[in-house]
Structures are given as C-alpha cells and as structure tokens.
Motif scaffolding. Structure first.
Motif, PDB file in Angstrom:
ATOM      1  N   MET A   1       3.285  11.534  34.727  1.00  0.00           N
ATOM      2  CA  MET A   1       3.554  10.091  33.960  1.00  0.00           C
ATOM      3  C   MET A   1       2.807  10.597  32.560  1.00  0.00           C
ATOM      4  O   MET A   1       1.819  11.022  32.707  1.00  0.00           O
ATOM      5  N   SER A   2       3.574  10.214  31.818  1.00  0.00           N
ATOM      6  CA  SER A   2       3.034  10.375  30.357  1.00  0.00           C
ATOM      7  C   SER A   2       2.046   9.453  29.947  1.00  0.00           C
ATOM      8  O   SER A   2       1.863   8.493  30.646  1.00  0.00           O
ATOM      9  N   ASP A   3       1.291   9.744  28.852  1.00  0.00           N
ATOM     10  CA  ASP A   3       0.240   8.647  28.339  1.00  0.00           C
ATOM     11  C   ASP A   3       0.919   7.418  28.137  1.00  0.00           C
ATOM     12  O   ASP A   3       2.028   7.529  27.700  1.00  0.00           O
ATOM     13  N   THR A   4       0.209   6.341  28.370  1.00  0.00           N
ATOM     14  CA  THR A   4       0.719   5.051  27.913  1.00  0.00           C
ATOM     15  C   THR A   4       0.136   4.449  26.865  1.00  0.00           C
ATOM     16  O   THR A   4      -1.021   4.525  26.720  1.00  0.00           O
ATOM     17  N   LEU A   5       0.868   4.125  25.659  1.00  0.00           N
ATOM     18  CA  LEU A   5       0.375   3.550  24.385  1.00  0.00           C
ATOM     19  C   LEU A   5       0.178   2.109  24.614  1.00  0.00           C
ATOM     20  O   LEU A   5       1.134   1.252  24.826  1.00  0.00           O
ATOM     21  N   GLY A   6      -0.877   1.552  23.868  1.00  0.00           N
ATOM     22  CA  GLY A   6      -0.922   0.245  23.914  1.00  0.00           C
ATOM     23  C   GLY A   6      -2.318  -0.207  22.716  1.00  0.00           C
ATOM     24  O   GLY A   6      -2.852   0.693  22.323  1.00  0.00           O
ATOM     25  N   LEU A   7      -2.213  -1.359  22.429  1.00  0.00           N
ATOM     26  CA  LEU A   7      -3.316  -1.789  21.585  1.00  0.00           C
ATOM     27  C   LEU A   7      -4.655  -2.452  22.217  1.00  0.00           C
ATOM     28  O   LEU A   7      -4.504  -2.984  23.207  1.00  0.00           O
ATOM     29  N   LYS A   8      -5.786  -2.234  21.599  1.00  0.00           N
ATOM     30  CA  LYS A   8      -6.940  -2.768  22.096  1.00  0.00           C
ATOM     31  C   LYS A   8      -7.772  -3.218  20.719  1.00  0.00           C
ATOM     32  O   LYS A   8      -7.697  -2.931  19.780  1.00  0.00           O
ATOM     33  N   LEU A   9      -8.528  -4.272  20.954  1.00  0.00           N
ATOM     34  CA  LEU A   9      -9.249  -4.936  20.066  1.00  0.00           C
ATOM     35  C   LEU A   9     -10.662  -4.064  20.203  1.00  0.00           C
ATOM     36  O   LEU A   9     -11.553  -3.947  21.004  1.00  0.00           O
ATOM     37  N   LEU A  10     -11.261  -3.806  18.887  1.00  0.00           N
ATOM     38  CA  LEU A  10     -12.427  -3.038  18.680  1.00  0.00           C
ATOM     39  C   LEU A  10     -13.357  -3.578  17.668  1.00  0.00           C
ATOM     40  O   LEU A  10     -12.900  -4.207  16.695  1.00  0.00           O
ATOM     41  N   SER A  11     -14.659  -3.695  17.746  1.00  0.00           N
ATOM     42  CA  SER A  11     -15.463  -4.200  16.980  1.00  0.00           C
ATOM     43  C   SER A  11     -16.782  -3.326  16.693  1.00  0.00           C
ATOM     44  O   SER A  11     -17.246  -2.626  17.459  1.00  0.00           O
ATOM     45  N   THR A  12     -16.613  -2.969  15.244  1.00  0.00           N
ATOM     46  CA  THR A  12     -17.715  -1.698  14.930  1.00  0.00           C
ATOM     47  C   THR A  12     -18.508  -2.205  13.832  1.00  0.00           C
ATOM     48  O   THR A  12     -18.240  -2.730  12.677  1.00  0.00           O
ATOM     49  N   LEU A  13     -20.104  -2.063  14.112  1.00  0.00           N
ATOM     50  CA  LEU A  13     -20.663  -2.513  12.939  1.00  0.00           C
ATOM     51  C   LEU A  13     -21.026  -1.222  12.055  1.00  0.00           C
ATOM     52  O   LEU A  13     -21.669   0.071  12.784  1.00  0.00           O
ATOM     53  N   GLN A  14     -20.865  -1.210  10.906  1.00  0.00           N
ATOM     54  CA  GLN A  14     -20.949  -0.209   9.756  1.00  0.00           C
ATOM     55  C   GLN A  14     -22.455   0.079   9.282  1.00  0.00           C
ATOM     56  O   GLN A  14     -23.233  -1.126   9.338  1.00  0.00           O
ATOM     57  N   GLU A  15     -23.015   1.074   8.864  1.00  0.00           N
ATOM     58  CA  GLU A  15     -24.122   1.416   8.607  1.00  0.00           C
ATOM     59  C   GLU A  15     -24.530   0.553   7.247  1.00  0.00           C
ATOM     60  O   GLU A  15     -25.583   0.319   7.126  1.00  0.00           O
TER      61      GLU A  15
END
Length: 372
Positions: A1-15
C-alpha cells in the motif's frame, strides 16, 4: 500500500508571537502492527481543542486567507505558552470514521472496515493513523456523527460521578450546565438517582435543562442566585462541584453556599464546619483569574480535574465498564447535538472562527473533513 495523502489542521506559535493556523498536507504510511488507518468522517470542536487551536490569540483582527490564519498572541500568553513555540500542534481530541487499512496484528485486523470512534489527538484531519487501542467500534446503527463525541464528554460526565462516589460525596454542583456535557450529566444523574445542582447563565439555558427534567437549575445572572444556590445545596446535600468556567468568583460562591448550609444549626466554630467541600475546575470558559474569598472555613479543597489523568488512575476493567455504558447510550444518554457542521477549509474562514471560538454554552460545532 502506498502512502495516503490527506489534509490536517495545524496550529503553530512562532517566536515573534504570531499564531499560524493552517491546513497542511501529510503522507500517512501503511499501518504496521496494531496500527489502523482511519478515514475521519466527523470530529467535534471541544473547548479543550480551542485552547490548543487558538488559545487567547486575537482571532478577530487576524489575517485570513484560504487555508491559513495568522493571529497575534498577547504577550502574557506568549510567556505561558513558551513550551510550544515552533512546534506544529495537531488539533482534535476525538472523532469517528471508517478503518480503511490495518496492520497485521489481530486487534488491528479485527477493525478493518469498521466504523469506529477515535481518541488520541490530531482528529481535525482527513485521515488518522493510530493504534487500535485508541478506537472503539460503534454499533451498526450508530453513524460517525453520532459516535464522534463518544469519548470526551461522555467519559468526563461519568468521571464526575465516579469521582463523587469515590470521595464520599452524595450530590454534585455543575456549572455551564446547559452544555452537551451538562445535558449528559443531567441524564446520568437521573438514571443513577444522584441529586444534581445545575448552574447556567441565562433563562434560555434554564429552559433547556428544565425540558430534560432537571430539578435544580439556577441562573447565576439573577439577583437572588446566592439564595437559590443555598436552597438547592441544602435540598441535595451537595459537597462537590465541577466547574467549567474557571475564572471569576463562581467557585468561591459555591463553596460559600456549601459552608452556609453546613454551619446552620450547629455550634459556632471559628474554623467553620467539619465537612469537606471540594471544587474541581475542569474548564476555562473564563480565562481571567480564579478569585477565592475566604468565607468558607478551612475544610475545603480546590483543584483541577482532567479526563485523561482520571482514566489513567483506573484499571482496565473500570475503563471498559465506562466505555460500555457509553456504547450502550450513544443515541440516548450520551447523544450530542450540533449547531452546525463545517469542513476543514470552512473551519479557517473568519465567520466560522468567530462563531465557534466564542465558546457559547450549548453551541457545539462538528468538523466534517470532506463536508464542503
């Protein structure tokens, strides 16, 4: 089985204090061992998710573009959140979907093709790779939407009751009680014969709980709230409270009312009553300071309560007993109701963010990853 591509939500606090919330593409490998790959079909937005997603960032004046938000974090919050600077955080405590691939372990293979509820974070995504232990098979007649909130609110409500019993209390006070969780707690207490004092913030919320058959429902905005609270505590004998608000002086008012009931018709003591009053704060709908005015003697405790530490303290048999009760009542006792359904992309629109991040009691939102 090849990799499954999908979207996810990310939250990143910058310096520099900017909070970046965005959709990112991920490649999920084929599951190994006891892992399963789940196509996520529904995931609720819980208050705990909002704390990680936005914290106290200024979303009203943020920059919005397709699939991305950039907001400014207050300096005080930046200091408190220093530990997450530069770390993309996946959001979404729970959800539900269908297992589309499984590792070779028997417990994973047994889930292949099943509709399951999920716990373990990162559920605001199209796909989720996780261990089979984070899945709960849903009954055939339960949809993904009905099972999406099968963990956090139901197990929290049941956890309150378990905590009450173990600590020797006989009745509960609950705040922000018109929430989905609060409505579940009303139904649980009705089923188990446990007296419950419900505190809400307006007449519409009073009506919601009265319609469920709740006996003691108090509006904290009313002038006679302190008197009503004393009356309800006297009638129920409540000595433990679970507070979703966090900030302000409501916990103090509850402890004060408990003490007033306990010292009535007993000899005076400068130390107050001998009965323990316990308040647990489990939410942060109000981010201001918790204010305690010491008017409730010395026999009291105020602490925090979180679901996952509670579950970790219990043996496997107890946790399975609680899970089974949830499974049996997903469409009745533990049914959740949603104000709106939004896709992952819609979740980053300005109108949607300002609506669901308002954290209004009783207004729960559901992310349907491919729903729009």
């Amino acid at each position: 089985m090849s990799d499954t591509l999908g979207l996810k939500l990310l939250s990143t606090l910058q310096e520099d204090g900017r909070l970046v919330v965005e959709l990112a593409e991920e490649a999920l490998p084929a599951p190994n061992g006891d892992e399963v790959l789940v196509r996520v079909e529904a995931a609720p937005i819980n208050p705990s998710d909002l704390g990680l997603l936005f914290a106290s960032a200024d979303v009203e004046h943020a920059d919005y573009e397709e699939g991305r938000i950039v907001a400014r974090m207050p300096d005080s919050a930046r200091r408190a959140l220093a530990g997450r600077v530069g770390q993309p955080m996946a959001i979404g405590n729970e959800g539900a979907g269908t297992v589309i691939a499984a590792g070779d372990a028997p417990q994973a293979q047994a889930l292949l093709g099943k509709r399951v509820a999920l716990i373990g974070g990162g559920m605001f995504a199209e796909y989720r790779l996780l261990g089979a232990g984070g899945c709960m098979v849903l009954p055939d007649d339960v949809t993904a939407e009905q099972g999406a909130s099968a963990f956090v609110n139901p197990l929290t409500a049941l956890g309150f009751v378990e905590t009450m019993k173990r600590e020797g209390h006989r009745a509960i006070v609950h705040t922000a009680a018109a929430s989905n969780l609060g409505q579940m707690l009303v139904r649980i207490c009705q089923e188990d014969g446990i007296p419950l004092v419900n505190i809400v913030r307006n007449e519409a919320q009073v009506a919601i709980l009265k319609d469920l058959g709740a006996e003691h429902v108090l509006d904290s905005s009313k002038d006679d709230f302190p008197a009503q609270l004393r009356t309800a505590i006297a009638a129920t004998g409540a000595t433990i409270a679970f507070d979703a608000i966090g900030g302000g002086n409501l916990v103090s008012k509850i402890l004060h009312a408990m003490e007033q009931v306990q010292v009535k018709d007993v000899p005076y003591s400068r130390y107050g009553s001998n009965s323990l009053k316990q308040a647990y704060i489990y939410g942060a709908l109000d981010l201001s300071s918790t204010v305690l005015t010491r008017s409730f003697g010395f026999m009291w405790n105020v602490g925090g309560w979180l679901l996952f530490p509670f579950l970790q303290k219990n043996d496997a048999e107890t946790v399975e007993r609680l899970r089974q009760r949830v499974r049996d009542g997903l469409t009745t006792t533990f049914a959740s109701h949603y104000k709106a359904r939004i896709s992952l992309r819609q979740a980053l629109s300005r109108d949607a963010v300002l609506t669901y991040n308002a954290r209004r009691t009783g207004e729960k939102y559901l992310i349907v990853p491919n729903g729009g």
